[in-house]
Scaffold this motif. Sequence first.
Motif, short mmCIF file in Angstrom:
data_model
loop_
_atom_site.label_atom_id
_atom_site.label_comp_id
_atom_site.label_asym_id
_atom_site.label_seq_id
_atom_site.Cartn_x
_atom_site.Cartn_y
_atom_site.Cartn_z
N MET A 146 8.38 8.86 -6.92
CA MET A 146 6.98 9.17 -7.18
C MET A 146 6.24 7.98 -7.76
SD MET A 146 7.32 13.05 -8.67
CE MET A 146 8.87 12.84 -9.53
N VAL A 147 6.88 6.80 -7.77
CA VAL A 147 6.30 5.64 -8.43
C VAL A 147 5.82 4.61 -7.42
CG1 VAL A 147 6.69 3.82 -10.13
CG2 VAL A 147 7.84 6.03 -10.39
N ALA A 148 6.66 4.28 -6.45
CA ALA A 148 6.37 3.24 -5.44
C ALA A 148 6.17 1.89 -6.15
CB ALA A 148 5.18 3.63 -4.57
N GLY A 149 5.28 1.03 -5.67
CA GLY A 149 5.07 -0.26 -6.29
C GLY A 149 6.36 -1.05 -6.40
N ASP A 150 6.56 -1.67 -7.55
CA ASP A 150 7.75 -2.52 -7.72
C ASP A 150 9.03 -1.71 -7.93
OD1 ASP A 150 7.45 -1.63 -10.32
OD2 ASP A 150 6.98 -3.60 -11.16
N TYR A 151 8.90 -0.37 -8.01
CA TYR A 151 10.11 0.46 -8.09
C TYR A 151 10.86 0.49 -6.76
CZ TYR A 151 10.25 2.87 -12.63
OH TYR A 151 10.42 3.18 -13.95
N VAL A 152 10.18 0.28 -5.66
CA VAL A 152 10.82 0.45 -4.36
C VAL A 152 12.00 -0.49 -4.20
CG1 VAL A 152 10.52 0.37 -1.86
CG2 VAL A 152 8.71 1.32 -3.31
N HIS A 200 15.34 6.83 1.27
CA HIS A 200 14.34 6.63 0.21
C HIS A 200 13.07 7.36 0.64
CE1 HIS A 200 11.17 4.54 -2.07
NE2 HIS A 200 12.10 4.12 -2.89
N VAL A 201 12.67 8.38 -0.15
CA VAL A 201 11.52 9.21 0.20
C VAL A 201 10.45 9.07 -0.88
CG1 VAL A 201 10.72 11.50 0.86
CG2 VAL A 201 13.09 10.85 1.31
N THR A 202 9.28 8.57 -0.51
CA THR A 202 8.18 8.38 -1.45
C THR A 202 7.18 9.51 -1.29
OG1 THR A 202 8.41 5.97 -1.47
CG2 THR A 202 6.29 6.86 -2.14
N ILE A 203 6.81 10.15 -2.41
CA ILE A 203 5.85 11.24 -2.35
C ILE A 203 4.63 10.99 -3.25
CG2 ILE A 203 7.56 12.96 -1.71
CD1 ILE A 203 7.57 13.90 -4.63
N ALA A 204 4.61 9.87 -3.97
CA ALA A 204 3.45 9.50 -4.78
C ALA A 204 3.51 8.00 -5.04
CB ALA A 204 3.41 10.28 -6.10
N VAL A 205 2.37 7.44 -5.44
CA VAL A 205 2.30 5.98 -5.61
C VAL A 205 1.70 5.64 -6.97
CG1 VAL A 205 2.27 5.38 -3.16
CG2 VAL A 205 0.13 6.00 -4.29
N GLN A 206 2.25 6.28 -8.03
CA GLN A 206 1.71 6.09 -9.36
C GLN A 206 1.87 4.66 -9.86
OE1 GLN A 206 3.10 9.17 -12.08
NE2 GLN A 206 3.14 10.67 -10.42
N GLY A 221 1.63 1.97 -7.80
CA GLY A 221 0.97 1.05 -6.88
C GLY A 221 1.34 1.33 -5.44
N VAL A 222 0.45 0.94 -4.53
CA VAL A 222 0.62 1.27 -3.12
C VAL A 222 1.38 0.20 -2.34
CG1 VAL A 222 -1.45 2.69 -3.08
CG2 VAL A 222 -1.62 0.27 -2.48
N ARG A 223 1.62 -0.94 -2.94
CA ARG A 223 2.28 -2.03 -2.22
C ARG A 223 3.65 -2.33 -2.83
NH1 ARG A 223 -1.20 -4.33 1.28
NH2 ARG A 223 -3.44 -3.95 0.92
N ALA A 224 4.59 -2.69 -1.95
CA ALA A 224 5.94 -3.02 -2.39
C ALA A 224 6.45 -4.19 -1.56
CB ALA A 224 6.87 -1.83 -2.24
N GLU A 283 18.00 -6.46 4.17
CA GLU A 283 18.87 -5.53 3.45
C GLU A 283 18.77 -4.13 4.04
OE1 GLU A 283 19.80 -4.07 -1.14
OE2 GLU A 283 18.03 -5.28 -0.72
N ILE A 284 17.55 -3.74 4.42
CA ILE A 284 17.37 -2.44 5.07
C ILE A 284 18.22 -2.36 6.34
CG2 ILE A 284 15.70 -0.83 6.08
CD1 ILE A 284 15.26 -1.39 3.10
N MET A 285 18.18 -3.44 7.13
CA MET A 285 18.94 -3.47 8.38
C MET A 285 20.44 -3.47 8.13
SD MET A 285 16.48 -6.38 10.03
CE MET A 285 17.66 -6.91 11.25
N ARG A 286 20.86 -4.33 7.21
CA ARG A 286 22.30 -4.51 6.98
C ARG A 286 22.94 -3.23 6.46
NH1 ARG A 286 25.05 -5.70 2.48
NH2 ARG A 286 23.14 -6.16 1.29
N ARG A 287 22.23 -2.51 5.59
CA ARG A 287 22.80 -1.33 4.97
C ARG A 287 22.34 -0.03 5.64
NH1 ARG A 287 20.97 -1.69 -0.82
NH2 ARG A 287 22.33 0.12 -1.07
N ARG A 288 21.57 -0.15 6.72
CA ARG A 288 21.13 0.99 7.52
C ARG A 288 20.38 2.02 6.68
NH1 ARG A 288 26.13 -0.21 8.08
NH2 ARG A 288 26.83 1.66 6.97
N LEU A 289 19.43 1.54 5.89
CA LEU A 289 18.67 2.42 5.01
C LEU A 289 17.47 3.02 5.73
CD1 LEU A 289 18.66 0.18 1.80
CD2 LEU A 289 20.36 1.88 2.52
N THR A 290 17.05 4.17 5.28
CA THR A 290 15.87 4.83 5.83
C THR A 290 14.81 4.95 4.75
OG1 THR A 290 17.20 6.13 7.39
CG2 THR A 290 14.99 6.95 6.88
N LEU A 291 13.62 4.44 5.02
CA LEU A 291 12.49 4.55 4.11
C LEU A 291 11.45 5.45 4.76
CD1 LEU A 291 13.91 1.99 2.98
CD2 LEU A 291 11.64 1.12 2.40
#
Length: 330
Positions: free
Chosen positions: A215-221, A234-240, A242-245, A251-259
């Motif tokens: 629920m944080v987004a920003g530099d938390y991502v 990784h599921v974002t439902i709010a951007v308290q 900040g909206v940019r990360a 790393e997303i590719m190598r570890r097959r992560l889903t955002l």
Amino acid sequence: MTAIGFDEPGGPDVLQPRTVTVPEPGPGQVLIRVAFAGVNRPDVIQRQGFYPAPPGASPLPGLEVSGQIVSVGEGVTDPLVGSLVCALVAGGGYAEYCLAQAAQCLPVPDGLSLAEAAALPETLFTVWHNVFERGWAREGETMLVHGGTSGIGTMAIALGKLFGLTVIVTCGNADKCAAALGLGADHAIDYKTADFVEAVKQITGGAGVQLVLDMVAGDYVARNIKCLAEDGRHVTIAVQGGVRAAINMAEIMRRRLTLTGSTLRPRSNQFKDLLAQEVRETVWPLVAGGQLRPVMDTTFGLTNAAAAHARMEQGNHIGKIVLQTDTTGN
């Protein structure tokens, strides 16, 4: 009827009572005499001017209500006039009467107060969709939830434990961590005194979590990504925060992560009708059986909505804040 609105965005004090016309239900809609209305973070963001009502929705704040159906629109055969229901609404909840889609109403079972009923739809629909439908959570997995004592956080703890997840939460102080543990969280991290990335690593033995509800987004991502196991979600439902990360896509590719992520309010009625049906079939029996209840914080009178928003913004609440109207004795 009395309703709560605002003329210009601003602080809690811009919320003021006003007299408006009682709406009439259209096809597929019901009119609810509101007993209680839930207070949610999107209401605060709307009041601040950053989350306008979607086209066709009431401009009044309020995304969930409980009360009694007093009239129905064309084509509605269920629920019946006189039924006690709670409902997800796209706006208009801060009022003595509120329109809802009939398909997005849920019956209030015996043993569930109308105050508790009003505290369920927004958080229940949001957590169910994002944790189990969008986040693909499965029994035996581990989930990290930020804001563990918020309305969303407390619902995520409750649903997570009912469906066999290990739940790790972050909170802003030791008292909130203790409260989260008391509500069933397996681990609680004080993010002001500990690095939650390192704490998650220690808790999971370096394996990471399968799901982050953010629920944080920003530099938390970027930090959340470090908490994820391979094939994590990784599921974002709010951007308290900040909206940019800034993230490392390699790393997303190598570890097959889903955002992924979602917002509920702008979704179509068809989508929300189907979500309500799944909640009714899958989760509502747990409400009817008493296994699932919202965590309640404070009840304010409808005309004291400004104080309710001030409490939410102070961040000291644990669980749900609701507004009570004068339309019923419940």
